[in-house]
Write a protein that holds these residues in place. Structure first.
Motif, PDB file in Angstrom:
ATOM      1  N   ALA A 128       0.832  -1.209   0.000  1.00 55.52           N
ATOM      2  CA  ALA A 128       0.000   0.000   0.000  1.00 55.52           C
ATOM      3  C   ALA A 128       0.861   1.251   0.000  1.00 55.52           C
ATOM      4  O   ALA A 128       2.017   1.238   0.455  1.00 55.52           O
ATOM      5  CB  ALA A 128      -0.932   0.003   1.200  1.00 55.52           C
ATOM      6  N   ILE A 129       0.264   2.323  -0.513  1.00 49.66           N
ATOM      7  CA  ILE A 129       0.851   3.668  -0.472  1.00 49.66           C
ATOM      8  C   ILE A 129      -0.132   4.571   0.263  1.00 49.66           C
ATOM      9  O   ILE A 129      -1.341   4.528  -0.006  1.00 49.66           O
ATOM     10  CB  ILE A 129       1.084   4.229  -1.889  1.00 49.66           C
ATOM     11  CG1 ILE A 129       1.943   3.278  -2.730  1.00 49.66           C
ATOM     12  CG2 ILE A 129       1.716   5.619  -1.833  1.00 49.66           C
ATOM     13  CD1 ILE A 129       1.940   3.632  -4.215  1.00 49.66           C
ATOM     14  N   VAL A 130       0.385   5.393   1.176  1.00 49.91           N
ATOM     15  CA  VAL A 130      -0.469   6.344   1.898  1.00 49.91           C
ATOM     16  C   VAL A 130       0.016   7.762   1.604  1.00 49.91           C
ATOM     17  O   VAL A 130       0.899   8.296   2.287  1.00 49.91           O
ATOM     18  CB  VAL A 130      -0.457   6.092   3.419  1.00 49.91           C
ATOM     19  CG1 VAL A 130      -1.438   7.053   4.118  1.00 49.91           C
ATOM     20  CG2 VAL A 130      -0.806   4.646   3.733  1.00 49.91           C
ATOM     21  N   PRO A 131      -0.536   8.401   0.557  1.00 49.41           N
ATOM     22  CA  PRO A 131      -0.219   9.815   0.330  1.00 49.41           C
ATOM     23  C   PRO A 131      -1.007  10.687   1.307  1.00 49.41           C
ATOM     24  O   PRO A 131      -2.155  10.390   1.635  1.00 49.41           O
ATOM     25  CB  PRO A 131      -0.693  10.048  -1.107  1.00 49.41           C
ATOM     26  CG  PRO A 131      -1.766   9.034  -1.329  1.00 49.41           C
ATOM     27  CD  PRO A 131      -1.444   7.857  -0.461  1.00 49.41           C
ATOM     28  N   VAL A 132      -0.348  11.734   1.779  1.00 50.97           N
ATOM     29  CA  VAL A 132      -0.977  12.684   2.700  1.00 50.97           C
ATOM     30  C   VAL A 132      -1.187  13.997   1.949  1.00 50.97           C
ATOM     31  O   VAL A 132      -0.249  14.529   1.351  1.00 50.97           O
ATOM     32  CB  VAL A 132      -0.080  12.938   3.931  1.00 50.97           C
ATOM     33  CG1 VAL A 132      -0.757  13.898   4.903  1.00 50.97           C
ATOM     34  CG2 VAL A 132       0.281  11.623   4.624  1.00 50.97           C
ATOM     35  N   HIS A 133      -2.397  14.516   1.976  1.00 52.34           N
ATOM     36  CA  HIS A 133      -2.665  15.819   1.354  1.00 52.34           C
ATOM     37  C   HIS A 133      -2.266  16.901   2.370  1.00 52.34           C
ATOM     38  O   HIS A 133      -3.108  17.525   3.030  1.00 52.34           O
ATOM     39  CB  HIS A 133      -4.137  15.926   0.966  1.00 52.34           C
ATOM     40  CG  HIS A 133      -4.583  14.848   0.026  1.00 52.34           C
ATOM     41  ND1 HIS A 133      -4.051  14.692  -1.236  1.00 52.34           N
ATOM     42  CD2 HIS A 133      -5.499  13.855   0.169  1.00 52.34           C
ATOM     43  CE1 HIS A 133      -4.629  13.670  -1.842  1.00 52.34           C
ATOM     44  NE2 HIS A 133      -5.503  13.139  -1.006  1.00 52.34           N
ATOM     45  N   LEU A 134      -0.953  17.105   2.464  1.00 50.43           N
ATOM     46  CA  LEU A 134      -0.406  17.868   3.578  1.00 50.43           C
ATOM     47  C   LEU A 134      -0.760  19.347   3.512  1.00 50.43           C
ATOM     48  O   LEU A 134      -0.658  19.975   2.453  1.00 50.43           O
ATOM     49  CB  LEU A 134       1.111  17.697   3.635  1.00 50.43           C
ATOM     50  CG  LEU A 134       1.724  18.100   4.974  1.00 50.43           C
ATOM     51  CD1 LEU A 134       1.383  17.081   6.052  1.00 50.43           C
ATOM     52  CD2 LEU A 134       3.229  18.267   4.864  1.00 50.43           C
ATOM     53  N   PHE A 135      -1.135  19.864   4.677  1.00 48.19           N
ATOM     54  CA  PHE A 135      -1.494  21.277   4.868  1.00 48.19           C
ATOM     55  C   PHE A 135      -2.685  21.692   4.021  1.00 48.19           C
ATOM     56  O   PHE A 135      -3.016  22.875   3.937  1.00 48.19           O
ATOM     57  CB  PHE A 135      -0.306  22.200   4.589  1.00 48.19           C
ATOM     58  CG  PHE A 135       0.897  21.939   5.457  1.00 48.19           C
ATOM     59  CD1 PHE A 135       0.769  21.395   6.722  1.00 48.19           C
ATOM     60  CD2 PHE A 135       2.169  22.240   5.008  1.00 48.19           C
ATOM     61  CE1 PHE A 135       1.873  21.145   7.529  1.00 48.19           C
ATOM     62  CE2 PHE A 135       3.287  21.998   5.803  1.00 48.19           C
ATOM     63  CZ  PHE A 135       3.142  21.455   7.065  1.00 48.19           C
ATOM     64  N   GLY A 136      -3.347  20.710   3.352  1.00 49.28           N
ATOM     65  CA  GLY A 136      -4.541  21.015   2.577  1.00 49.28           C
ATOM     66  C   GLY A 136      -4.358  20.996   1.080  1.00 49.28           C
ATOM     67  O   GLY A 136      -5.306  21.274   0.346  1.00 49.28           O
ATOM     68  N   GLN A 137      -3.148  20.667   0.611  1.00 50.59           N
ATOM     69  CA  GLN A 137      -2.903  20.639  -0.838  1.00 50.59           C
ATOM     70  C   GLN A 137      -2.957  19.208  -1.368  1.00 50.59           C
ATOM     71  O   GLN A 137      -2.345  18.295  -0.820  1.00 50.59           O
ATOM     72  CB  GLN A 137      -1.543  21.240  -1.185  1.00 50.59           C
ATOM     73  CG  GLN A 137      -1.223  21.167  -2.674  1.00 50.59           C
ATOM     74  CD  GLN A 137      -0.340  22.283  -3.178  1.00 50.59           C
ATOM     75  OE1 GLN A 137      -0.552  22.797  -4.284  1.00 50.59           O
ATOM     76  NE2 GLN A 137       0.628  22.692  -2.401  1.00 50.59           N
ATOM     77  N   ALA A 138      -3.687  19.034  -2.469  1.00 50.20           N
ATOM     78  CA  ALA A 138      -3.833  17.718  -3.068  1.00 50.20           C
ATOM     79  C   ALA A 138      -2.487  17.176  -3.527  1.00 50.20           C
ATOM     80  O   ALA A 138      -1.725  17.861  -4.208  1.00 50.20           O
ATOM     81  CB  ALA A 138      -4.800  17.793  -4.251  1.00 50.20           C
ATOM     82  N   ALA A 139      -2.210  15.928  -3.144  1.00 50.27           N
ATOM     83  CA  ALA A 139      -1.011  15.245  -3.612  1.00 50.27           C
ATOM     84  C   ALA A 139      -1.177  14.862  -5.086  1.00 50.27           C
ATOM     85  O   ALA A 139      -2.263  14.987  -5.661  1.00 50.27           O
ATOM     86  CB  ALA A 139      -0.753  14.002  -2.754  1.00 50.27           C
ATOM     87  N   ASN A 140      -0.111  14.362  -5.675  1.00 51.13           N
ATOM     88  CA  ASN A 140      -0.099  14.033  -7.108  1.00 51.13           C
ATOM     89  C   ASN A 140      -0.789  12.687  -7.329  1.00 51.13           C
ATOM     90  O   ASN A 140      -0.155  11.672  -7.614  1.00 51.13           O
ATOM     91  CB  ASN A 140       1.345  13.995  -7.617  1.00 51.13           C
ATOM     92  CG  ASN A 140       1.429  13.840  -9.118  1.00 51.13           C
ATOM     93  OD1 ASN A 140       0.426  13.607  -9.800  1.00 51.13           O
ATOM     94  ND2 ASN A 140       2.628  13.964  -9.654  1.00 51.13           N
ATOM     95  N   MET A 141      -2.111  12.680  -7.224  1.00 47.95           N
ATOM     96  CA  MET A 141      -2.853  11.424  -7.169  1.00 47.95           C
ATOM     97  C   MET A 141      -2.881  10.671  -8.498  1.00 47.95           C
ATOM     98  O   MET A 141      -2.887   9.441  -8.509  1.00 47.95           O
ATOM     99  CB  MET A 141      -4.282  11.690  -6.696  1.00 47.95           C
ATOM    100  CG  MET A 141      -4.377  12.087  -5.229  1.00 47.95           C
ATOM    101  SD  MET A 141      -3.616  10.893  -4.111  1.00 47.95           S
ATOM    102  CE  MET A 141      -4.575   9.428  -4.450  1.00 47.95           C
ATOM    103  N   GLU A 142      -2.889  11.371  -9.618  1.00 44.66           N
ATOM    104  CA  GLU A 142      -2.964  10.668 -10.906  1.00 44.66           C
ATOM    105  C   GLU A 142      -1.728   9.781 -11.105  1.00 44.66           C
ATOM    106  O   GLU A 142      -1.845   8.604 -11.468  1.00 44.66           O
ATOM    107  CB  GLU A 142      -3.103  11.668 -12.050  1.00 44.66           C
ATOM    108  CG  GLU A 142      -3.445  11.004 -13.368  1.00 44.66           C
ATOM    109  CD  GLU A 142      -3.971  11.990 -14.397  1.00 44.66           C
ATOM    110  OE1 GLU A 142      -4.538  11.526 -15.409  1.00 44.66           O
ATOM    111  OE2 GLU A 142      -3.830  13.227 -14.204  1.00 44.66           O
ATOM    112  N   GLU A 143      -0.565  10.324 -10.828  1.00 47.37           N
ATOM    113  CA  GLU A 143       0.653   9.532 -10.982  1.00 47.37           C
ATOM    114  C   GLU A 143       0.741   8.442  -9.921  1.00 47.37           C
ATOM    115  O   GLU A 143       1.220   7.332 -10.196  1.00 47.37           O
ATOM    116  CB  GLU A 143       1.874  10.445 -10.924  1.00 47.37           C
ATOM    117  CG  GLU A 143       2.027  11.332 -12.148  1.00 47.37           C
ATOM    118  CD  GLU A 143       3.400  11.980 -12.222  1.00 47.37           C
ATOM    119  OE1 GLU A 143       4.371  11.403 -11.689  1.00 47.37           O
ATOM    120  OE2 GLU A 143       3.495  13.068 -12.796  1.00 47.37           O
ATOM    121  N   ILE A 144       0.288   8.738  -8.714  1.00 40.88           N
ATOM    122  CA  ILE A 144       0.313   7.731  -7.656  1.00 40.88           C
ATOM    123  C   ILE A 144      -0.606   6.566  -7.999  1.00 40.88           C
ATOM    124  O   ILE A 144      -0.251   5.397  -7.823  1.00 40.88           O
ATOM    125  CB  ILE A 144      -0.058   8.367  -6.297  1.00 40.88           C
ATOM    126  CG1 ILE A 144       1.055   9.308  -5.833  1.00 40.88           C
ATOM    127  CG2 ILE A 144      -0.320   7.284  -5.240  1.00 40.88           C
ATOM    128  CD1 ILE A 144       0.694  10.155  -4.622  1.00 40.88           C
TER     129      ILE A 144
END
Length: 376
Positions: free
Chosen positions: A128-144
């Motif tokens: 699994a991968i757990v990206p965090v949308h840190l400080f309120g900004q969307a992480a790079n979800m398409e590539e993830i």
């Protein structure tokens, strides 16, 4: 000038107290304190807002992460990749379940998890991968998500700080953060963009089978009373907290706009200063909901600035002062300092200024003038 707060919950409450009080009074009148009508109503309202099939309310955001990993059937020794630069809750549940945390570096502009670092960290044990949308900004979800599909991995979004943010795909379409991965967790801690008046959290997923499993886990593993079909926990959002959230949910987009406007004023006032890097928004304006407004202070005394602001009655904070790989609880011989150049630099430079829905222009000017005063 009104006293500056890091998060001004009192002023926010004063604006909505009649609605909130009426919602709470409804719970008191019905005495349905656990899994009452307000909980079910909030669940449905949040599903509609997010455009997601399943919202599973629970006791807090940390529980939400743990329950997702339990529901996915992750086993001791399975590797879970997540960001080194974030709050400890993200990694503590991985360790608590005897999974293997794999911490990786972040991007210097967004502070979000680096896709390139994820690629290097994937092994046959990765699950699994757990990206965090840190400080309120969307992480790079398409590539993830592309990477996860290639390697048959789960993606669990930690959306504790990003509720309401929009992620824009390369084709121009948008989705709310929290509904892109296989599942997501969020927190309703009082200081969050959508906060209750105690502890609270929720899980989001579009996976029907996973949602069914998760609904059992949050309630002692029961689907029918006293029939325990799976190993579960006791993690429920109480009705009073749901009542508060129901009152505030229709205001969330407006709250986020106010945060974005305050952030824009901060950045305009602090632009082009040689010692300041203001927050970068990589997508459109709505991709960052500014749970925190975080500066990087370069070639200057960050800690001295913090003390200067505190001396002037301006609250501020360092999120986060110690990388997770350097924390005693999560130290591991697998990690090399050379693996975390960005995180190791950020912890020396970041400082977060007051950010909430009630900031006014006079306060923002006083704060930014004070920052510039110290750095001049």
């Amino acid at each position: 000038m009104k006293k500056i707060q890091m998060v001004d919950l009192k002023s926010q409450y004063d604006q909505i107290k009649d609605t909130v009080n009426a919602s709470i009074q409804e719970v008191l009148d019905t005495t349905s304190y656990i899994n009452g009508p307000q909980v079910h109503s909030f669940q449905k309202n949040l599903e509609t807002y997010l455009d997601v099939k399943h919202v599973i309310p629970c006791a807090n955001g940390t529980d939400a992460l743990q329950i997702i990993m339990m529901g996915m059937g992750l086993q001791p020794g399975d590797e879970v990749i997540t960001a080194d630069f974030t709050f400890a809750a993200t990694v503590e549940v991985i360790a608590l379940l005897q999974l293997t945390p794999v911490l990786v570096d972040v991007e210097p502009d967004t502070f979000n998890i680096s896709v390139e670092a994820i690629k290097k960290a994937i092994t046959p044990k990765t699950k699994a991968i757990v990206p965090v949308h840190l400080f309120g900004q969307a992480a790079n979800m398409e590539e993830i998500m592309t990477l996860a599909t290639e390697h048959n991995l789960y993606v669990i979004e930690d959306n504790a700080q990003g509720i309401g943010a929009n992620y824009k795909y390369a084709d121009g379409s948008k989705k709310k953060t929290g509904v892109i991965g296989h599942a997501a967790s969020t927190s309703f801690f009082p200081s969050k963009n959508l906060g209750c008046y105690g502890d609270g959290g929720a899980i989001f997923t579009n996976d029907d089978a996973l949602a069914h499993t998760l609904r059992g886990i949050v309630n002692h593993g029961m689907y029918v009373r006293y029939h325990h079909d799976v190993v579960g926990v006791n993690s429920r959002l109480d009705s009073i907290q749901a009542a508060v959230l129901n009152a505030k949910l229709p205001l969330l987009d407006g709250y986020n706009v106010k945060r974005q406007e305050a952030a824009a004023k901060y950045s305009a006032a602090l632009a082009n200063h040689t010692n300041i890097i203001t927050p970068v928004i990589t997508g459109e304006q709505d991709s960052h909901v500014f749970h925190q407004y975080t500066l990087r202070i370069i070639n200057a005394d960050r800690d001295g600035l913090m003390q200067h602001l505190l001396d002037k009655g301006i609250p501020c904070a360092i999120y986060y002062p110690i990388p997770l790989h350097s924390q005693k609880a999560y130290a591991d011989s697998r990690y090399n300092e050379s693996d975390f150049p960005v995180t190791n630099q950020l912890v020396k430079e970041v400082i977060s200024l007051p950010m909430h829905t009630e900031l006014d222009d006079e306060q923002i000017k006083f704060i930014t003038d004070s920052v510039i005063e110290f750095l001049s």
